[in-house]
Design an enzyme around this catalytic site. Structure first.
Site, PDB file in Angstrom:
ATOM      1  CB  ALA A  65      -8.945   7.529  11.420  1.00  0.00           C
ATOM      2  N   GLY A 108      -4.035   8.434  11.907  1.00  0.00           N
ATOM      3  CA  GLY A 108      -4.392   8.238  13.304  1.00  0.00           C
ATOM      4  C   GLY A 108      -3.465   7.270  14.026  1.00  0.00           C
ATOM      5  CD  GLU A 111      -3.489  12.264  13.773  1.00  0.00           C
ATOM      6  OE1 GLU A 111      -4.180  11.416  13.187  1.00  0.00           O
ATOM      7  OE2 GLU A 111      -3.805  13.461  13.843  1.00  0.00           O
ATOM      8  CD  GLU A 131      -3.837  12.177   8.680  1.00  0.00           C
ATOM      9  OE1 GLU A 131      -2.714  12.486   8.209  1.00  0.00           O
ATOM     10  OE2 GLU A 131      -3.984  11.704   9.818  1.00  0.00           O
TER      11      GLU A 131
HETATM   12  C1  HXC Z   1      -9.797   1.447   6.694  1.00  0.00           C
HETATM   13  C2  HXC Z   1      -7.965   0.275   5.969  1.00  0.00           C
HETATM   14  C3  HXC Z   1      -7.100   1.337   6.331  1.00  0.00           C
HETATM   15  C4  HXC Z   1      -7.688   2.489   6.942  1.00  0.00           C
HETATM   16  C5  HXC Z   1      -5.917  -0.226   5.481  1.00  0.00           C
HETATM   17  N1  HXC Z   1      -7.177  -0.669   5.435  1.00  0.00           N
HETATM   18  N2  HXC Z   1      -5.843   0.973   6.022  1.00  0.00           N
HETATM   19  N3  HXC Z   1      -9.290   0.348   6.131  1.00  0.00           N
HETATM   20  N4  HXC Z   1      -9.038   2.494   7.085  1.00  0.00           N
HETATM   21  N5  HXC Z   1      -6.960   3.524   7.365  1.00  0.00           N
HETATM   22  C6  HXC Z   1      -7.665  -1.944   4.910  1.00  0.00           C
HETATM   23  C7  HXC Z   1      -7.615  -1.975   3.387  1.00  0.00           C
HETATM   24  O1  HXC Z   1      -8.728  -1.330   2.864  1.00  0.00           O
HETATM   25  C8  HXC Z   1      -7.611  -3.451   3.139  1.00  0.00           C
HETATM   26  O2  HXC Z   1      -8.914  -3.962   3.277  1.00  0.00           O
HETATM   27  C9  HXC Z   1      -6.794  -4.002   4.289  1.00  0.00           C
HETATM   28  O3  HXC Z   1      -6.827  -2.997   5.308  1.00  0.00           O
HETATM   29  C10 HXC Z   1      -5.346  -4.259   3.921  1.00  0.00           C
HETATM   30  O4  HXC Z   1      -4.804  -3.055   3.375  1.00  0.00           O
HETATM   31  P1  HXC Z   1      -4.093  -3.008   1.941  1.00  0.00           P
HETATM   32  O5  HXC Z   1      -4.195  -1.623   1.459  1.00  0.00           O
HETATM   33  O6  HXC Z   1      -4.590  -4.103   1.054  1.00  0.00           O
HETATM   34  O7  HXC Z   1      -2.585  -3.354   2.362  1.00  0.00           O
HETATM   35  P2  HXC Z   1      -1.240  -2.912   1.612  1.00  0.00           P
HETATM   36  O8  HXC Z   1      -1.439  -3.021   0.118  1.00  0.00           O
HETATM   37  O9  HXC Z   1      -0.161  -3.693   2.257  1.00  0.00           O
HETATM   38  O10 HXC Z   1      -1.066  -1.344   1.927  1.00  0.00           O
HETATM   39  C11 HXC Z   1      -0.856  -0.911   3.263  1.00  0.00           C
HETATM   40  C12 HXC Z   1      -1.085   0.622   3.366  1.00  0.00           C
HETATM   41  C13 HXC Z   1      -2.487   0.971   2.812  1.00  0.00           C
HETATM   42  C14 HXC Z   1      -0.002   1.373   2.577  1.00  0.00           C
HETATM   43  C15 HXC Z   1      -0.958   0.995   4.839  1.00  0.00           C
HETATM   44  O11 HXC Z   1      -3.442   0.117   3.436  1.00  0.00           O
HETATM   45  C16 HXC Z   1      -2.896   2.372   3.067  1.00  0.00           C
HETATM   46  O12 HXC Z   1      -2.440   3.313   2.389  1.00  0.00           O
HETATM   47  N6  HXC Z   1      -3.807   2.575   4.029  1.00  0.00           N
HETATM   48  C17 HXC Z   1      -4.363   3.898   4.344  1.00  0.00           C
HETATM   49  C18 HXC Z   1      -3.345   4.750   5.053  1.00  0.00           C
HETATM   50  C19 HXC Z   1      -3.927   6.118   5.397  1.00  0.00           C
HETATM   51  O13 HXC Z   1      -4.299   6.915   4.500  1.00  0.00           O
HETATM   52  N7  HXC Z   1      -4.074   6.395   6.686  1.00  0.00           N
HETATM   53  C20 HXC Z   1      -4.615   7.647   7.147  1.00  0.00           C
HETATM   54  C21 HXC Z   1      -6.084   7.468   7.374  1.00  0.00           C
HETATM   55  S1  HXC Z   1      -6.855   8.985   7.819  1.00  0.00           S
HETATM   56  P3  HXC Z   1      -9.576  -4.934   2.174  1.00  0.00           P
HETATM   57  O14 HXC Z   1     -10.964  -5.112   2.684  1.00  0.00           O
HETATM   58  O15 HXC Z   1      -9.466  -4.241   0.865  1.00  0.00           O
HETATM   59  O16 HXC Z   1      -8.717  -6.165   2.257  1.00  0.00           O
HETATM   60  C22 HXC Z   1      -6.477   9.212   9.429  1.00  0.00           C
HETATM   61  C23 HXC Z   1      -6.868  10.449  10.131  1.00  0.00           C
HETATM   62  C24 HXC Z   1      -7.963  11.122   9.480  1.00  0.00           C
HETATM   63  O17 HXC Z   1      -5.890   8.414  10.076  1.00  0.00           O
HETATM   64  C25 HXC Z   1      -8.124  12.456  10.117  1.00  0.00           C
HETATM   65  C26 HXC Z   1      -9.021  13.333   9.364  1.00  0.00           C
HETATM   66  C27 HXC Z   1     -10.498  12.982   9.423  1.00  0.00           C
END
Ligand code: HXC
Length: 257
Positions: A65, A108, A111, A131
């Site tokens: 998400a 997400g 999911e 998460e």
């Molecule tokens: C918003 C995101 C994002 C996300 C990545 N980006 N994932 N933005 N939401 N979930 C953005 C980064 O901020 C970054 O933007 C760009 O995408 C590239 O990501 P990087 O992190 O620079 O890439 P990398 O170093 O290759 O790392 C990849 C990654 C990492 C390991 C996947 O991006 C990451 O950990 N992302 C989050 C994963 C996560 O926690 N997902 C769960 C989300 S919560 P900029 O602008 O900096 O270039 C969820 C459900 C929530 O899904 C339910 C409860 C409410």
């Protein structure tokens, strides 16, 4: 209809939805939700479509998400908006959805992948429910669909630690049905979709409903539901044709596809 965060195309009887928000690794924001739901509903309503492929990019199916969109919100607005409830519409699509995951399917993204009916992974795929690292828990069905898909041991491990699993582990624990080389992922998914789309549509829709019932009901009720659908399919020309073709040692020519 023009979309900002997805691409939609059709190839024969197969619809393809590609998540396309590369600057955020296909993070699922509200616009993406609206677009995926409306595109899948439109393909579902199209009698010329017999299967849908949902995929992302080489680097990410979807990295979750959209964290930045959610970060500043409060509990009342999350509750009043019933945040993430919109994704349930995607699970009401009756046409089989083939998920094709390369790269990250996190939060997400994982999911959403689990909402697909058949899930294929590239050897580059990484699945996780991170998460817990954000101070929350899965909110798009992850705790429920993961537990049903892979059992308590692996679901608790993934949801409590937030660790990512690779494609090989995902296949071993039953999260995905096949792992293929990344370069072949889309062709493989299209092949599966074409195979499904070539069957008789009433039997395909009934098959999906029957398997899904296994996750919603008791064994006795589920078995009876299956049997009633099985009986109903004897009302189709395609049942007559399919069984006649078998006896005549030829390929069936189904009407409903
Ligand atoms: C918003 C995101 C994002 C996300 C990545 N980006 N994932 N933005 N939401 N979930 C953005 C980064 O901020 C970054 O933007 C760009 O995408 C590239 O990501 P990087 O992190 O620079 O890439 P990398 O170093 O290759 O790392 C990849 C990654 C990492 C390991 C996947 O991006 C990451 O950990 N992302 C989050 C994963 C996560 O926690 N997902 C769960 C989300 S919560 P900029 O602008 O900096 O270039 C969820 C459900 C929530 O899904 C339910 C409860 C409410």
């Amino acid at each position: 209809e023009t979309h900002r965060n997805i691409l939609v195309e059709t190839r024969g009887r197969v619809g393809i939805i590609t998540l396309n928000r590369p600057k955020a690794l296909n993070a699922l924001d509200e616009a993406t939700l609206r677009e995926v739901v409306s595109a899948s509903a439109a393909l579902d309503a199209d009698p010329g479509i017999g299967a849908i492929v949902l995929t992302g990019s080489e680097k990410a199916f979807a990295a979750g998400a959209d964290i930045k969109e959610m970060a500043g919100r409060g509990a009342p607005e999350m509750y009043l908006a019933d945040w993430f409830a919109g994704w349930e519409a995607f699970t009401r699509v009756r046409t089989p959805v083939i998920g094709a995951v390369a790269g990250y399917a996190l939060g997400g993204g994982c999911e959403l992948a689990m909402m697909c009916d058949i899930l294929l992974a590239a050897d580059t795929a990484r699945f996780g429910q991170p998460e817990i690292n954000l101070g929350v828990i899965p909110g798009m069905g992850g705790s429920q669909r993961l537990a049903r898909a892979v059992g308590k041991a692996k679901a608790m491990d993934m949801v409590l630690t937030g660790r990512m699993i690779d494609a090989e582990e995902a296949e071993r624990i039953g999260l995905v049905s096949r792992v293929v080389p990344a370069a072949d992922l889309l062709e493989e998914a299209l092949g599966v979709a074409e195979t499904v789309a070539a069957k008789s549509l009433p039997s395909v829709l009934a098959a999906k409903e029957a398997v899904n019932a296994a996750f919603e009901t008791t064994l006795a009720q589920g078995v009876q539901f299956e049997r009633r659908l099985f009986h109903a399919l004897f009302a189709t020309e395609d049942q007559k044709e399919g069984m006649a073709a078998f006896a005549e040692k030829r390929e069936p020519r189904f009407t409903h596809r």
